[in-house]
Write a protein that holds these residues in place. Structure first.
Motif, mmCIF file in Angstrom:
data_model
loop_
_atom_site.group_PDB
_atom_site.id
_atom_site.type_symbol
_atom_site.label_atom_id
_atom_site.label_comp_id
_atom_site.label_asym_id
_atom_site.label_seq_id
_atom_site.Cartn_x
_atom_site.Cartn_y
_atom_site.Cartn_z
ATOM 1 N N VAL A 334 -10.802 -9.558 27.219
ATOM 2 C CA VAL A 334 -9.932 -9.589 26.067
ATOM 3 C C VAL A 334 -8.691 -10.095 26.126
ATOM 4 O O VAL A 334 -8.076 -10.978 25.640
ATOM 5 N N GLY A 335 -8.384 -9.489 26.991
ATOM 6 C CA GLY A 335 -6.920 -8.948 27.910
ATOM 7 C C GLY A 335 -6.421 -7.888 27.336
ATOM 8 O O GLY A 335 -5.332 -7.415 27.772
ATOM 9 N N LEU A 336 -7.528 -7.286 26.612
ATOM 10 C CA LEU A 336 -6.422 -5.441 26.317
ATOM 11 C C LEU A 336 -7.167 -4.349 27.500
ATOM 12 O O LEU A 336 -8.310 -4.992 27.836
ATOM 13 N N ASP A 337 -6.291 -3.481 27.189
ATOM 14 C CA ASP A 337 -7.182 -2.443 27.835
ATOM 15 C C ASP A 337 -7.923 -1.738 26.861
ATOM 16 O O ASP A 337 -7.539 -1.321 26.421
ATOM 17 N N ALA A 338 -8.760 -0.893 28.071
ATOM 18 C CA ALA A 338 -9.948 -0.693 27.611
ATOM 19 C C ALA A 338 -9.410 0.865 26.241
ATOM 20 O O ALA A 338 -10.616 1.117 25.434
ATOM 21 N N GLU A 339 -8.700 1.844 27.087
ATOM 22 C CA GLU A 339 -8.083 2.635 25.687
ATOM 23 C C GLU A 339 -7.744 2.227 24.936
ATOM 24 O O GLU A 339 -7.792 3.164 23.178
ATOM 25 N N VAL A 340 -6.921 1.289 24.434
ATOM 26 C CA VAL A 340 -7.153 0.593 23.243
ATOM 27 C C VAL A 340 -7.835 0.463 22.289
ATOM 28 O O VAL A 340 -7.396 -0.173 21.655
ATOM 29 N N LEU A 341 -8.807 -0.256 22.945
ATOM 30 C CA LEU A 341 -9.823 -0.143 21.873
ATOM 31 C C LEU A 341 -11.127 0.136 21.756
ATOM 32 O O LEU A 341 -11.502 0.637 20.409
ATOM 33 N N TYR A 342 -11.655 1.332 22.880
ATOM 34 C CA TYR A 342 -12.143 2.599 22.943
ATOM 35 C C TYR A 342 -11.740 4.094 23.196
ATOM 36 O O TYR A 342 -12.995 4.578 22.311
ATOM 37 N N ASP A 343 -10.675 3.839 23.562
ATOM 38 C CA ASP A 343 -10.604 5.075 24.623
ATOM 39 C C ASP A 343 -8.964 6.256 23.880
ATOM 40 O O ASP A 343 -8.481 5.908 25.134
ATOM 41 N N ILE A 344 -8.525 5.237 23.250
ATOM 42 C CA ILE A 344 -7.870 5.845 23.299
ATOM 43 C C ILE A 344 -6.866 7.712 23.535
ATOM 44 O O ILE A 344 -5.833 7.391 23.514
ATOM 45 N N THR A 346 -8.069 9.446 25.230
ATOM 46 C CA THR A 346 -8.459 10.075 26.747
ATOM 47 C C THR A 346 -6.286 9.596 27.596
ATOM 48 O O THR A 346 -6.112 9.912 28.039
ATOM 49 N N LEU A 347 -5.439 8.837 26.324
ATOM 50 C CA LEU A 347 -4.359 8.317 27.336
ATOM 51 C C LEU A 347 -3.003 9.157 26.954
ATOM 52 O O LEU A 347 -3.230 10.357 25.293
#
Length: 500
Positions: A334-344, A346-347
Protein backbone atom coordinates in the motif's frame (compact mmCIF):
# COMPACT_ATOMS: atom_id res chain seq x y z
CA UNK A 1 -2.48 -17.11 -26.83
CA UNK A 2 -5.77 -17.85 -25.17
CA UNK A 3 -6.46 -18.65 -21.54
CA UNK A 4 -6.79 -22.37 -22.21
CA UNK A 5 -3.13 -22.53 -23.23
CA UNK A 6 -1.88 -21.24 -19.89
CA UNK A 7 -2.13 -24.67 -18.28
CA UNK A 8 0.57 -26.04 -20.56
CA UNK A 9 2.83 -22.99 -20.30
CA UNK A 10 5.43 -24.52 -17.87
CA UNK A 11 5.78 -27.61 -20.06
CA UNK A 12 6.26 -25.43 -23.13
CA UNK A 13 8.98 -23.43 -21.39
CA UNK A 14 10.88 -26.60 -20.50
CA UNK A 15 11.09 -27.74 -24.11
CA UNK A 16 14.53 -27.50 -25.82
CA UNK A 17 14.89 -24.28 -27.75
CA UNK A 18 17.61 -22.20 -29.34
CA UNK A 19 19.12 -19.48 -27.16
CA UNK A 20 19.62 -16.04 -28.66
CA UNK A 21 22.90 -14.20 -28.05
CA UNK A 22 21.07 -11.65 -25.89
CA UNK A 23 20.32 -14.36 -23.31
CA UNK A 24 24.00 -14.68 -22.40
CA UNK A 25 24.31 -11.15 -21.03
CA UNK A 26 25.42 -10.21 -17.53
CA UNK A 27 22.00 -9.13 -16.22
CA UNK A 28 20.71 -11.99 -14.11
CA UNK A 29 17.21 -10.58 -14.12
CA UNK A 30 17.09 -11.11 -17.88
CA UNK A 31 18.07 -14.77 -17.67
CA UNK A 32 15.19 -17.27 -17.64
CA UNK A 33 16.99 -19.67 -15.28
CA UNK A 34 18.14 -17.09 -12.71
CA UNK A 35 14.99 -16.89 -10.60
CA UNK A 36 12.91 -19.81 -11.77
CA UNK A 37 9.90 -19.18 -13.97
CA UNK A 38 8.88 -15.51 -14.16
CA UNK A 39 5.79 -15.41 -16.31
CA UNK A 40 4.56 -12.06 -17.59
CA UNK A 41 2.50 -12.53 -20.73
CA UNK A 42 2.72 -9.05 -22.26
CA UNK A 43 4.62 -5.79 -22.12
CA UNK A 44 1.66 -3.81 -23.45
CA UNK A 45 0.54 -1.66 -20.52
CA UNK A 46 -3.02 -1.45 -21.79
CA UNK A 47 -3.30 -5.26 -21.94
CA UNK A 48 -1.81 -6.21 -18.58
CA UNK A 49 -5.30 -6.80 -17.20
CA UNK A 50 -8.35 -7.86 -19.16
CA UNK A 51 -11.99 -7.99 -18.10
CA UNK A 52 -11.58 -11.48 -16.62
CA UNK A 53 -8.56 -10.52 -14.49
CA UNK A 54 -10.24 -7.34 -13.26
CA UNK A 55 -13.43 -9.16 -12.27
CA UNK A 56 -11.45 -11.87 -10.46
CA UNK A 57 -9.44 -9.31 -8.50
CA UNK A 58 -12.56 -7.38 -7.53
CA UNK A 59 -14.33 -10.55 -6.34
CA UNK A 60 -11.37 -11.62 -4.22
CA UNK A 61 -10.82 -8.12 -2.77
CA UNK A 62 -14.47 -7.74 -1.86
CA UNK A 63 -14.54 -11.17 -0.25
CA UNK A 64 -11.53 -10.32 1.91
CA UNK A 65 -12.96 -6.93 2.85
CA UNK A 66 -16.18 -8.55 4.03
CA UNK A 67 -14.59 -11.52 5.83
CA UNK A 68 -11.07 -10.49 6.91
CA UNK A 69 -10.54 -8.01 9.70
CA UNK A 70 -6.95 -7.51 8.57
CA UNK A 71 -7.98 -6.31 5.10
CA UNK A 72 -10.92 -4.29 6.42
CA UNK A 73 -8.60 -2.47 8.82
CA UNK A 74 -6.12 -1.72 6.04
CA UNK A 75 -8.83 -0.27 3.77
CA UNK A 76 -10.37 1.86 6.49
CA UNK A 77 -7.02 3.12 7.79
CA UNK A 78 -5.99 4.19 4.29
CA UNK A 79 -8.95 6.56 4.32
CA UNK A 80 -8.60 7.66 7.94
CA UNK A 81 -4.95 8.59 7.43
CA UNK A 82 -5.81 10.81 4.45
CA UNK A 83 -8.94 12.49 5.77
CA UNK A 84 -11.33 14.82 4.02
CA UNK A 85 -10.35 17.73 1.76
CA UNK A 86 -12.11 21.09 2.09
CA UNK A 87 -11.89 23.97 -0.45
CA UNK A 88 -10.64 27.50 0.18
CA UNK A 89 -11.28 29.85 -2.80
CA UNK A 90 -8.14 31.82 -3.61
CA UNK A 91 -9.24 34.36 -6.22
CA UNK A 92 -8.45 38.07 -6.04
CA UNK A 93 -12.14 38.81 -5.42
CA UNK A 94 -12.26 38.29 -1.66
CA UNK A 95 -15.92 39.05 -1.28
CA UNK A 96 -16.71 36.44 -3.92
CA UNK A 97 -14.43 33.96 -2.13
CA UNK A 98 -16.58 34.21 0.98
CA UNK A 99 -19.83 33.83 -0.94
CA UNK A 100 -18.49 31.01 -3.13
CA UNK A 101 -17.37 28.93 -0.18
CA UNK A 102 -20.67 29.45 1.59
CA UNK A 103 -22.63 28.48 -1.54
CA UNK A 104 -20.47 25.42 -2.16
CA UNK A 105 -20.72 24.13 1.40
CA UNK A 106 -24.47 24.74 1.48
CA UNK A 107 -24.86 22.63 -1.65
CA UNK A 108 -22.57 19.71 -0.86
CA UNK A 109 -23.48 19.40 2.82
CA UNK A 110 -26.97 18.16 1.91
CA UNK A 111 -27.08 14.64 0.45
CA UNK A 112 -30.51 15.33 -1.04
CA UNK A 113 -29.18 18.32 -3.01
CA UNK A 114 -25.73 16.98 -3.85
CA UNK A 115 -26.06 13.23 -4.51
CA UNK A 116 -28.42 11.65 -7.03
CA UNK A 117 -29.19 8.83 -4.60
CA UNK A 118 -29.61 11.25 -1.71
CA UNK A 119 -27.13 9.33 0.50
CA UNK A 120 -23.72 10.99 0.13
CA UNK A 121 -22.59 14.40 1.30
CA UNK A 122 -19.21 15.97 0.53
CA UNK A 123 -17.37 14.19 3.35
CA UNK A 124 -19.11 10.82 3.07
CA UNK A 125 -18.64 10.95 -0.71
CA UNK A 126 -14.87 11.14 -0.32
CA UNK A 127 -14.87 8.27 2.17
CA UNK A 128 -16.98 6.11 -0.15
CA UNK A 129 -14.84 6.88 -3.20
CA UNK A 130 -11.59 6.15 -1.37
CA UNK A 131 -12.82 2.82 -0.01
CA UNK A 132 -14.18 1.73 -3.38
CA UNK A 133 -10.94 2.71 -5.08
CA UNK A 134 -8.88 0.78 -2.53
CA UNK A 135 -11.01 -2.35 -3.07
CA UNK A 136 -12.07 -2.26 -6.74
CA UNK A 137 -9.39 -0.03 -8.24
CA UNK A 138 -11.61 2.81 -9.45
CA UNK A 139 -15.15 4.18 -9.64
CA UNK A 140 -17.03 6.55 -11.90
CA UNK A 141 -18.47 9.94 -10.95
CA UNK A 142 -21.02 11.38 -13.38
CA UNK A 143 -21.56 15.14 -13.16
CA UNK A 144 -25.29 15.86 -13.23
CA UNK A 145 -27.72 18.76 -12.89
CA UNK A 146 -30.52 18.88 -10.34
CA UNK A 147 -34.09 20.02 -10.88
CA UNK A 148 -33.20 23.41 -9.37
CA UNK A 149 -30.29 23.83 -11.78
CA UNK A 150 -27.66 23.08 -9.15
CA UNK A 151 -24.76 20.69 -9.44
CA UNK A 152 -25.13 17.04 -8.44
CA UNK A 153 -23.03 13.91 -8.70
CA UNK A 154 -23.86 10.25 -9.35
CA UNK A 155 -21.34 7.61 -8.28
CA UNK A 156 -21.03 4.14 -9.79
CA UNK A 157 -18.79 1.30 -8.65
CA UNK A 158 -16.20 -0.35 -10.90
CA UNK A 159 -18.32 -3.34 -12.07
CA UNK A 160 -20.73 -0.86 -13.67
CA UNK A 161 -18.02 0.37 -16.06
CA UNK A 162 -18.25 -1.98 -19.05
CA UNK A 163 -17.65 -2.02 -22.76
CA UNK A 164 -20.89 -1.64 -24.75
CA UNK A 165 -22.06 -4.94 -26.29
CA UNK A 166 -20.77 -5.49 -29.80
CA UNK A 167 -17.77 -3.17 -29.43
CA UNK A 168 -14.15 -3.98 -28.72
CA UNK A 169 -10.56 -2.82 -29.00
CA UNK A 170 -10.87 -2.32 -32.73
CA UNK A 171 -13.45 0.37 -31.92
CA UNK A 172 -11.23 2.04 -29.33
CA UNK A 173 -12.88 0.41 -26.29
CA UNK A 174 -10.89 -1.32 -23.55
CA UNK A 175 -12.42 -2.39 -20.22
CA UNK A 176 -15.25 0.11 -20.42
CA UNK A 177 -13.14 3.09 -21.54
CA UNK A 178 -13.00 4.50 -25.09
CA UNK A 179 -9.82 6.36 -25.99
CA UNK A 180 -8.69 8.28 -29.05
CA UNK A 181 -5.51 7.72 -31.02
CA UNK A 182 -3.47 9.57 -28.39
CA UNK A 183 -4.86 7.45 -25.53
CA UNK A 184 -7.09 10.20 -24.13
CA UNK A 185 -10.42 8.95 -22.71
CA UNK A 186 -13.37 10.22 -24.71
CA UNK A 187 -16.23 8.12 -23.30
CA UNK A 188 -17.15 5.56 -20.66
CA UNK A 189 -19.58 2.69 -20.84
CA UNK A 190 -22.06 2.51 -17.96
CA UNK A 191 -24.22 -0.55 -17.36
CA UNK A 192 -27.80 0.41 -16.52
CA UNK A 193 -29.36 -3.08 -16.61
CA UNK A 194 -28.28 -6.62 -17.56
CA UNK A 195 -27.33 -6.44 -21.23
CA UNK A 196 -27.92 -2.68 -21.46
CA UNK A 197 -25.27 0.04 -21.52
CA UNK A 198 -25.19 3.79 -22.10
CA UNK A 199 -22.20 5.84 -23.24
CA UNK A 200 -21.13 8.78 -21.03
CA UNK A 201 -18.88 11.45 -22.60
CA UNK A 202 -15.60 11.89 -20.74
CA UNK A 203 -16.34 15.58 -20.24
CA UNK A 204 -19.35 14.67 -18.08
CA UNK A 205 -17.67 12.02 -15.93
CA UNK A 206 -14.63 11.47 -13.71
CA UNK A 207 -12.84 8.13 -13.53
CA UNK A 208 -11.72 8.21 -9.91
CA UNK A 209 -8.63 6.02 -9.70
CA UNK A 210 -5.31 5.66 -7.92
CA UNK A 211 -2.01 6.51 -9.64
CA UNK A 212 -3.43 7.15 -13.12
CA UNK A 213 -1.23 5.77 -15.90
CA UNK A 214 -1.50 7.37 -19.37
CA UNK A 215 -1.19 3.93 -21.00
CA UNK A 216 -3.60 2.06 -18.70
CA UNK A 217 -7.34 2.65 -19.10
CA UNK A 218 -8.40 1.67 -15.58
CA UNK A 219 -7.07 1.81 -12.04
CA UNK A 220 -5.75 -1.04 -9.91
CA UNK A 221 -6.89 -2.07 -6.46
CA UNK A 222 -4.68 -1.26 -3.49
CA UNK A 223 -5.15 -4.91 -2.51
CA UNK A 224 -3.98 -6.44 -5.78
CA UNK A 225 -0.72 -7.57 -4.14
CA UNK A 226 -2.40 -8.61 -0.88
CA UNK A 227 -5.06 -11.02 -2.13
CA UNK A 228 -2.98 -14.16 -1.75
CA UNK A 229 -1.57 -12.96 1.57
CA UNK A 230 -5.06 -12.25 2.87
CA UNK A 231 -6.29 -15.67 1.80
CA UNK A 232 -3.29 -17.37 3.45
CA UNK A 233 -3.87 -15.53 6.73
CA UNK A 234 -7.56 -16.45 6.68
CA UNK A 235 -6.75 -20.11 6.01
CA UNK A 236 -4.14 -20.24 8.78
CA UNK A 237 -6.61 -18.73 11.20
CA UNK A 238 -9.29 -21.18 10.09
CA UNK A 239 -7.11 -24.27 10.47
CA UNK A 240 -5.81 -23.08 13.83
CA UNK A 241 -9.30 -22.48 15.14
CA UNK A 242 -10.41 -25.92 13.96
CA UNK A 243 -7.50 -27.60 15.79
CA UNK A 244 -8.14 -25.65 18.97
CA UNK A 245 -11.83 -26.51 18.89
CA UNK A 246 -11.05 -30.18 18.28
CA UNK A 247 -8.63 -30.38 21.20
CA UNK A 248 -11.14 -28.61 23.45
CA UNK A 249 -13.90 -31.03 22.40
CA UNK A 250 -11.85 -34.21 23.03
CA UNK A 251 -9.94 -33.22 26.13
CA UNK A 252 -8.76 -36.74 27.24
CA UNK A 253 -7.75 -39.89 25.38
CA UNK A 254 -7.59 -43.40 26.84
CA UNK A 255 -4.50 -45.32 25.73
CA UNK A 256 -2.95 -48.77 26.30
CA UNK A 257 0.34 -49.44 28.01
CA UNK A 258 3.19 -51.14 26.17
CA UNK A 259 2.54 -54.50 27.86
CA UNK A 260 -1.12 -54.40 26.92
CA UNK A 261 -0.71 -53.73 23.21
CA UNK A 262 -1.54 -56.33 20.54
CA UNK A 263 0.78 -59.38 20.28
CA UNK A 264 3.62 -59.35 17.82
CA UNK A 265 3.96 -61.14 14.51
CA UNK A 266 5.09 -64.40 16.18
CA UNK A 267 1.81 -64.71 18.05
CA UNK A 268 -0.14 -63.73 14.94
CA UNK A 269 1.33 -66.65 12.90
CA UNK A 270 0.70 -69.27 15.59
CA UNK A 271 3.40 -68.67 18.12
CA UNK A 272 2.88 -69.62 21.70
CA UNK A 273 1.39 -67.17 24.07
CA UNK A 274 3.54 -65.95 26.90
CA UNK A 275 2.53 -67.29 30.25
CA UNK A 276 0.64 -64.89 32.41
CA UNK A 277 -0.96 -62.96 29.53
CA UNK A 278 -4.63 -63.32 30.16
CA UNK A 279 -7.27 -62.14 27.76
CA UNK A 280 -8.74 -58.75 28.57
CA UNK A 281 -12.03 -57.36 27.43
CA UNK A 282 -11.95 -54.91 24.54
CA UNK A 283 -14.07 -52.31 26.32
CA UNK A 284 -13.60 -52.74 30.07
CA UNK A 285 -16.16 -51.08 32.25
CA UNK A 286 -15.05 -47.87 33.92
CA UNK A 287 -15.98 -46.93 37.47
CA UNK A 288 -16.07 -43.41 38.83
CA UNK A 289 -15.69 -42.39 42.43
CA UNK A 290 -16.50 -38.98 43.84
CA UNK A 291 -14.22 -37.64 46.55
CA UNK A 292 -16.35 -36.16 49.26
CA UNK A 293 -13.88 -33.52 50.38
CA UNK A 294 -12.96 -31.55 47.29
CA UNK A 295 -15.67 -32.53 44.83
CA UNK A 296 -13.14 -33.80 42.26
CA UNK A 297 -13.97 -36.86 40.20
CA UNK A 298 -11.48 -39.73 40.07
CA UNK A 299 -11.58 -42.10 37.12
CA UNK A 300 -10.86 -45.77 37.79
CA UNK A 301 -9.45 -47.46 34.69
CA UNK A 302 -9.03 -51.11 33.87
CA UNK A 303 -5.57 -52.65 34.17
CA UNK A 304 -3.26 -51.70 31.30
CA UNK A 305 -5.14 -48.50 30.48
CA UNK A 306 -3.92 -44.92 30.74
CA UNK A 307 -5.66 -41.54 30.51
CA UNK A 308 -3.86 -38.64 28.80
CA UNK A 309 -4.94 -35.03 28.46
CA UNK A 310 -4.68 -33.22 25.09
CA UNK A 311 -2.99 -29.83 25.12
CA UNK A 312 -2.90 -27.85 21.85
CA UNK A 313 0.11 -25.57 21.39
CA UNK A 314 -1.06 -23.82 18.24
CA UNK A 315 -0.45 -21.28 16.92
CA UNK A 316 3.26 -21.67 17.45
CA UNK A 317 5.58 -18.66 17.72
CA UNK A 318 6.90 -19.44 14.23
CA UNK A 319 3.41 -19.21 12.74
CA UNK A 320 2.74 -15.93 14.57
CA UNK A 321 5.99 -14.47 13.19
CA UNK A 322 5.09 -15.64 9.70
CA UNK A 323 1.69 -13.93 9.93
CA UNK A 324 3.43 -10.70 10.96
CA UNK A 325 5.58 -10.96 7.83
CA UNK A 326 2.44 -11.33 5.72
CA UNK A 327 0.92 -8.28 7.39
CA UNK A 328 4.09 -6.34 6.63
CA UNK A 329 3.85 -7.36 2.96
CA UNK A 330 0.28 -6.03 2.82
CA UNK A 331 1.31 -2.69 4.35
CA UNK A 332 4.39 -2.31 2.13
CA UNK A 333 2.32 -2.84 -1.00
CA UNK A 334 0.00 0.00 0.00
CA UNK A 335 2.98 2.28 0.54
CA UNK A 336 2.93 2.36 4.34
CA UNK A 337 5.12 0.90 7.02
CA UNK A 338 3.80 -2.15 8.79
CA UNK A 339 3.90 -0.32 12.12
CA UNK A 340 1.48 2.31 10.87
CA UNK A 341 -1.23 -0.18 9.95
CA UNK A 342 -0.78 -3.07 12.34
CA UNK A 343 1.87 -2.66 15.05
CA UNK A 344 2.33 0.95 16.10
CA UNK A 345 2.96 -0.08 19.72
CA UNK A 346 6.40 -1.48 18.86
CA UNK A 347 7.81 1.91 17.87
CA UNK A 348 9.89 4.09 20.12
CA UNK A 349 9.77 7.87 20.21
CA UNK A 350 12.43 8.52 17.55
CA UNK A 351 11.17 5.78 15.25
CA UNK A 352 7.61 7.03 15.59
CA UNK A 353 8.66 10.52 14.49
CA UNK A 354 10.43 9.13 11.44
CA UNK A 355 7.42 6.99 10.53
CA UNK A 356 5.07 9.96 10.90
CA UNK A 357 7.32 12.08 8.68
CA UNK A 358 7.17 9.42 5.97
CA UNK A 359 3.43 9.19 6.50
CA UNK A 360 3.13 12.94 5.92
CA UNK A 361 4.73 12.57 2.48
CA UNK A 362 2.51 9.60 1.68
CA UNK A 363 -0.57 11.65 2.57
CA UNK A 364 0.66 14.58 0.47
CA UNK A 365 1.13 12.28 -2.51
CA UNK A 366 -2.40 10.93 -2.19
CA UNK A 367 -3.74 14.44 -1.64
CA UNK A 368 -2.17 15.72 -4.87
CA UNK A 369 -3.92 13.00 -6.86
CA UNK A 370 -7.28 13.63 -5.19
CA UNK A 371 -7.14 17.38 -5.81
CA UNK A 372 -7.44 16.76 -9.56
CA UNK A 373 -10.82 15.06 -9.09
CA UNK A 374 -12.03 17.48 -6.41
CA UNK A 375 -11.26 20.46 -8.66
CA UNK A 376 -13.65 19.21 -11.33
CA UNK A 377 -16.48 18.71 -8.85
CA UNK A 378 -15.78 22.13 -7.31
CA UNK A 379 -15.93 23.88 -10.69
CA UNK A 380 -19.06 21.95 -11.67
CA UNK A 381 -20.96 23.00 -8.55
CA UNK A 382 -19.92 26.67 -8.60
CA UNK A 383 -20.47 27.07 -12.36
CA UNK A 384 -24.07 25.90 -12.05
CA UNK A 385 -24.60 28.07 -8.96
CA UNK A 386 -23.51 31.14 -10.94
CA UNK A 387 -25.62 30.07 -13.90
CA UNK A 388 -28.68 29.70 -11.66
CA UNK A 389 -28.10 33.18 -10.21
CA UNK A 390 -27.57 32.05 -6.63
CA UNK A 391 -23.91 33.09 -6.76
CA UNK A 392 -22.73 36.36 -8.33
CA UNK A 393 -20.13 36.37 -11.05
CA UNK A 394 -16.54 36.55 -9.92
CA UNK A 395 -14.61 39.69 -10.80
CA UNK A 396 -11.47 37.60 -11.16
CA UNK A 397 -11.36 35.66 -14.46
CA UNK A 398 -9.53 32.83 -12.68
CA UNK A 399 -12.54 31.94 -10.56
CA UNK A 400 -11.49 28.27 -10.54
CA UNK A 401 -8.50 28.99 -8.29
CA UNK A 402 -8.91 27.02 -5.08
CA UNK A 403 -6.69 25.60 -2.37
CA UNK A 404 -7.48 22.26 -0.75
CA UNK A 405 -6.96 21.89 2.95
CA UNK A 406 -6.74 18.48 4.56
CA UNK A 407 -7.29 17.47 8.12
CA UNK A 408 -4.71 18.30 10.76
CA UNK A 409 -1.46 16.38 10.76
CA UNK A 410 -1.04 13.31 12.92
CA UNK A 411 1.46 14.03 15.65
CA UNK A 412 2.47 12.64 19.03
CA UNK A 413 3.57 16.03 20.41
CA UNK A 414 1.38 18.81 19.06
CA UNK A 415 2.60 21.46 21.47
CA UNK A 416 6.26 20.84 20.69
CA UNK A 417 5.84 20.82 16.92
CA UNK A 418 3.57 23.85 16.99
CA UNK A 419 6.05 25.83 19.06
CA UNK A 420 8.88 24.80 16.75
CA UNK A 421 6.87 25.97 13.72
CA UNK A 422 6.26 29.37 15.32
CA UNK A 423 9.95 29.83 16.06
CA UNK A 424 11.01 28.77 12.54
CA UNK A 425 8.57 31.16 10.89
CA UNK A 426 9.51 33.96 13.26
CA UNK A 427 13.15 33.61 12.22
CA UNK A 428 12.27 33.36 8.54
CA UNK A 429 13.45 29.76 8.23
CA UNK A 430 10.09 28.21 7.22
CA UNK A 431 7.24 28.93 4.86
CA UNK A 432 4.42 30.75 6.62
CA UNK A 433 1.80 29.30 4.27
CA UNK A 434 2.32 25.85 5.75
CA UNK A 435 1.28 27.01 9.22
CA UNK A 436 -1.53 29.46 8.51
CA UNK A 437 -4.94 29.26 10.06
CA UNK A 438 -6.17 27.42 6.97
CA UNK A 439 -4.78 24.30 8.64
CA UNK A 440 -7.56 24.55 11.19
CA UNK A 441 -10.53 22.15 10.90
CA UNK A 442 -12.94 25.06 10.23
CA UNK A 443 -10.98 27.93 8.65
CA UNK A 444 -12.70 31.27 8.09
CA UNK A 445 -14.57 31.75 4.82
CA UNK A 446 -12.64 34.89 3.89
CA UNK A 447 -10.03 36.84 5.86
CA UNK A 448 -11.01 40.40 6.71
CA UNK A 449 -8.74 43.42 7.10
CA UNK A 450 -8.39 42.80 10.84
CA UNK A 451 -7.74 39.09 10.44
CA UNK A 452 -4.11 38.05 10.61
CA UNK A 453 -2.79 34.79 9.26
CA UNK A 454 -0.09 34.92 11.89
CA UNK A 455 2.40 32.06 12.18
CA UNK A 456 0.41 29.62 14.26
CA UNK A 457 0.28 25.92 14.82
CA UNK A 458 -2.74 23.93 13.62
CA UNK A 459 -4.15 23.76 17.16
CA UNK A 460 -4.10 27.52 17.88
CA UNK A 461 -7.14 29.72 17.75
CA UNK A 462 -7.57 32.54 15.21
CA UNK A 463 -5.76 35.77 16.05
CA UNK A 464 -7.41 39.14 15.45
CA UNK A 465 -5.14 42.15 15.41
CA UNK A 466 -4.56 45.53 13.87
CA UNK A 467 -1.50 46.80 12.08
CA UNK A 468 -0.11 48.54 15.14
CA UNK A 469 -0.85 45.65 17.50
CA UNK A 470 0.89 43.23 15.13
CA UNK A 471 4.03 45.38 15.01
CA UNK A 472 4.06 45.72 18.80
CA UNK A 473 3.62 41.97 19.23
CA UNK A 474 6.43 41.20 16.83
CA UNK A 475 8.77 43.78 18.39
CA UNK A 476 8.06 42.35 21.83
CA UNK A 477 8.66 38.72 20.79
CA UNK A 478 11.54 39.29 18.38
CA UNK A 479 15.05 39.20 19.84
CA UNK A 480 16.79 42.55 19.89
CA UNK A 481 19.44 41.81 17.28
CA UNK A 482 19.36 45.08 15.41
CA UNK A 483 18.89 45.35 11.66
CA UNK A 484 18.41 41.60 11.08
CA UNK A 485 15.52 41.45 13.54
CA UNK A 486 13.73 44.35 11.84
CA UNK A 487 14.18 42.80 8.38
CA UNK A 488 12.84 39.46 9.60
CA UNK A 489 9.86 41.14 11.28
CA UNK A 490 9.03 43.04 8.11
CA UNK A 491 9.25 39.84 6.05
CA UNK A 492 6.95 38.01 8.43
CA UNK A 493 4.51 40.91 8.35
CA UNK A 494 4.39 40.94 4.55
CA UNK A 495 4.03 37.16 4.27
CA UNK A 496 1.54 36.49 7.03
CA UNK A 497 -0.75 39.54 7.37
CA UNK A 498 -3.55 40.16 4.88
CA UNK A 499 -4.57 43.82 4.80
CA UNK A 500 -7.34 44.89 2.45
Amino acid sequence: MNRADLGSMPEALNQPRALSPQMFGGIQGALPWANGMLYWPTLDDASEMDDYDRAAVMRAARYLYKNSGVIRKAVRDIWLLQGCLMPIPTTQDRDWNRKARAAFLARVASPAAFDVTGKLSWKTMQAWAERKTSIDGDCLCVLARGLDGGGMVAWYSAPKIITPPGLGKEDGWNQGVKTNAQGRPVAYGLATAPGRCIVIPAGCAILYQRDPDPAVPRGESDLIHAIRHGVDIAEIHGFTKASVKLSAAVGFVETKTEADKAPGMAAAIGGKKKPGCDEKPENPAQSFEVVTGGGARVVSLAPGRDLKAIYDQRPSPNVAAFIRDLLAEIAYGVGLDAEVLYDINTLGSAAARLILSKLRRWIDERKDAREVYMNRIYRHVLALEMEAGRLPRCKDPAWENVAWVGQRDLTIDLGREGGLAINLIREGLADADRWTLMKLPNPPASPSRNFCLAPSAPHMRPMTCTRGRLRKTMNRKMPATGKRAKETAGKIYRETCIIS
